[in-house]
Scaffold this active site. Structure first.
Site, mmCIF file in Angstrom:
data_model
loop_
_atom_site.group_PDB
_atom_site.id
_atom_site.type_symbol
_atom_site.label_atom_id
_atom_site.label_comp_id
_atom_site.label_asym_id
_atom_site.label_seq_id
_atom_site.Cartn_x
_atom_site.Cartn_y
_atom_site.Cartn_z
ATOM 1 N N GLU A 85 73.926 -18.777 37.936
ATOM 2 C CA GLU A 85 74.160 -19.869 36.684
ATOM 3 C C GLU A 85 75.533 -20.386 37.927
ATOM 4 O O GLU A 85 76.227 -19.826 37.840
ATOM 5 C CB GLU A 85 74.746 -19.652 35.539
ATOM 6 C CG GLU A 85 75.504 -20.721 34.377
ATOM 7 C CD GLU A 85 75.829 -20.224 33.280
ATOM 8 O OE1 GLU A 85 76.345 -21.235 32.972
ATOM 9 O OE2 GLU A 85 75.478 -18.996 32.682
ATOM 10 N N LYS A 278 81.076 -12.819 26.189
ATOM 11 C CA LYS A 278 79.885 -12.568 26.772
ATOM 12 C C LYS A 278 80.275 -14.157 29.158
ATOM 13 O O LYS A 278 80.009 -13.628 29.588
ATOM 14 C CB LYS A 278 78.936 -14.123 26.514
ATOM 15 C CG LYS A 278 77.474 -14.468 27.088
ATOM 16 C CD LYS A 278 77.886 -15.502 28.218
ATOM 17 C CE LYS A 278 76.183 -15.164 29.106
ATOM 18 N NZ LYS A 278 76.236 -16.607 29.555
ATOM 19 N N ASP A 294 75.079 -0.521 38.630
ATOM 20 C CA ASP A 294 73.899 -0.862 37.335
ATOM 21 C C ASP A 294 75.072 -1.781 36.504
ATOM 22 O O ASP A 294 75.875 -1.504 35.173
ATOM 23 C CB ASP A 294 73.983 0.881 36.517
ATOM 24 C CG ASP A 294 72.834 0.330 35.678
ATOM 25 O OD1 ASP A 294 72.555 -0.911 34.751
ATOM 26 O OD2 ASP A 294 72.211 1.674 35.046
ATOM 27 N N HIS A 391 80.519 -28.114 32.541
ATOM 28 C CA HIS A 391 79.411 -27.275 32.351
ATOM 29 C C HIS A 391 77.600 -28.321 33.041
ATOM 30 O O HIS A 391 76.995 -27.121 33.721
ATOM 31 C CB HIS A 391 79.137 -26.611 30.567
ATOM 32 C CG HIS A 391 77.880 -25.447 30.728
ATOM 33 N ND1 HIS A 391 77.680 -24.618 31.804
ATOM 34 C CD2 HIS A 391 76.695 -25.422 30.445
ATOM 35 C CE1 HIS A 391 76.993 -23.509 31.241
ATOM 36 N NE2 HIS A 391 75.951 -24.264 30.453
#
Length: 437
Positions: A85, A278, A294, A391
């Site tokens: 992104e 998020k 990880d 965005h």
């Protein structure tokens, strides 16, 4: 129903690809070419990549980008980020630029302790289990000395073990809770090997203990935990209100007020907190992936930490005190700089070199900064212009590709939408008009 494929893992990579194309793409040459196009021309490098996983047929690439100009503890740092992104890298860079002249990011390590558990069931009296633990503890510690020796030389190793009574949550459930310091290593293999030895030794000593009135304790499993509430890094930014300046027509004081309220909302409202966090993980995951760590383990641990008091909340905090605006967070980040992909993947090695070959603690700090920067950039937009205009402009290139614009058309459409928020319908309409003319 199609017949199952037997012995798939024993097929060569080309045989796997042929099976896939024949079975799901009717032997379509385009599918075959797409799969093989992403093979690395360097056979040894491709062999290395194939070894990272199982049943591999091709490579799946992510963009590897840079977010420069981060002032972290008075040192300039360029942060490598692997993410698909584009707005994430752009937002991080924007936040870095904003704080570059306002003191930068400050970090500190609160702790680096990790843990794992041997999970046990025993249905006799708890006093019997406690007596057994007192009987067995010295032997348990002695039994892992050889495993612990190498890590101990590096200043780490097993720190302690304790018996934890969990019978109020689940009948008969106890755990042997072990804490570890793994220094620059991720430590998963070391921790799990140690836990399995503790489990084996526990079974051995249980067979020698005469104080059980019920069947001997049963070891259910032994495994590390990705919940690392004691492996914490603090990161913060702060400046005087009048140093914020006017942002998109919003005064510094009003910006700080709305910003802190936005964080307060994410602290009390789970629907907002999930999206809020998020966004933080956009930054954290991008660094974790770029450095070969990880990201699934990090994600699980961070989100568990966000719900540690029983409600899912914002990971970040903001306040204004004495005309000082402060934005900060504590992130649980168990990261490593040796072992795993960090020592194998060529681009992970490159990422580490870009960061100056950091220690695990330094990598924790950089990763935490990326998370806080990402959250700052998102809230910066949300409380001023809104998130969507910027965005969508960052996704304009992808949108133009999807509607089938050629290079000339792309250039014209980019110019036409300089002061507009692009949408698929708007871009298609503009493209059609352009072609009609």
């Amino acid at each position: 129903m199609d017949a199952p494929v037997i012995g798939f893992s024993k097929l060569s990579k080309k045989e796997k690809v042929n099976w896939l194309v024949d079975t799901y793409f009717n032997s379509d040459a385009a599918a075959q070419n797409l799969i093989t196009r992403y093979w690395n021309e360097d056979a040894k490098l491709q062999e290395l990549h194939d070894g990272f996983s199982e049943n591999t047929i091709t490579n799946y690439y992510l963009p590897f980008g840079l977010a420069p100009n981060f002032l972290i503890d008075d040192h300039l740092v360029t942060i490598p980020m692997a993410i698909e992104e584009s707005s994430v890298v752009a937002a991080a860079s924007k936040a870095a630029k904003f704080w570059l002249t306002r003191g930068g990011f400050k970090t500190s390590i609160k702790s680096t302790i990790k843990s794992g558990q041997v999970h046990i069931m025993y249905h006799g009296a708890s006093s019997e289990m406690e007596a057994f633990y007192a009987f067995a503890k010295a032997y348990l510690l002695q039994s892992i000395e050889s495993i612990n020796a190498s890590m101990k030389k590096r200043g780490g190793g097993l720190l302690d073990i304790e018996l934890v009574n969990k019978t109020s949550a689940l009948d008969g459930y106890y755990q042997l809770h072990a804490t570890f310091e793994t220094k620059d290593a991720m430590g998963a293999n070391f921790i799990n090997t140690t836990l399995e030895q503790l489990a084996s030794s526990l079974r051995e000593k249980a067979s020698q203990f005469d104080g059980f009135s019920s069947d001997a304790p049963e070891v259910i499993m032994s495994i590390l935990s990705n919940y690392v509430p004691q492996c914490l890094v603090n990161v913060s930014v702060s400046c005087k209100i009048d140093e914020i300046g006017t942002i998109n027509g919003v005064s510094g004081a009003n910006f700080a007020r709305k910003f802190t309220r936005a964080v307060d909302i994410a602290t009390v409202e789970p629907y907002r907190a999930v999206t809020h966090n998020k966004g933080i993980m956009n930054g954290i995951d991008a660094v974790v992936i770029a450095t070969g760590n990880d990201f699934r383990a990090v994600e699980a641990g961070v989100h568990a930490y966000a719900a540690r008091d029983g409600q899912y909340r914002s990971l970040t905090r903001a306040r204004v005190e004495n005309d000082i605006f402060t934005f900060e967070a504590d992130f649980p980040l168990a990261l490593g700089t040796v072992g795993g992909l960090t020592s194998l993947h060529p681009l992970s090695k490159l990422a580490m070199q870009i960061l100056g070959n950091p220690s695990a603690q330094d990598l924790m700090k950089v990763t935490a900064v990326a998370g806080l920067a990402q959250n700052f950039a998102a809230l910066h937009s949300l409380v001023t212009t809104g998130i969507q205009a910027g965005h969508m402009k960052m996704h304009l290139v992808n949108m133009l590709e999807q509607i089938g614009a050629n290079d000339t058309e792309k250039a014209q459409l980019k110019k036409a939408f300089t002061d507009k928020t692009p949408s698929f319908s708007g871009l298609r309409e503009a493209l059609e008009l352009m072609r009609d003319k």
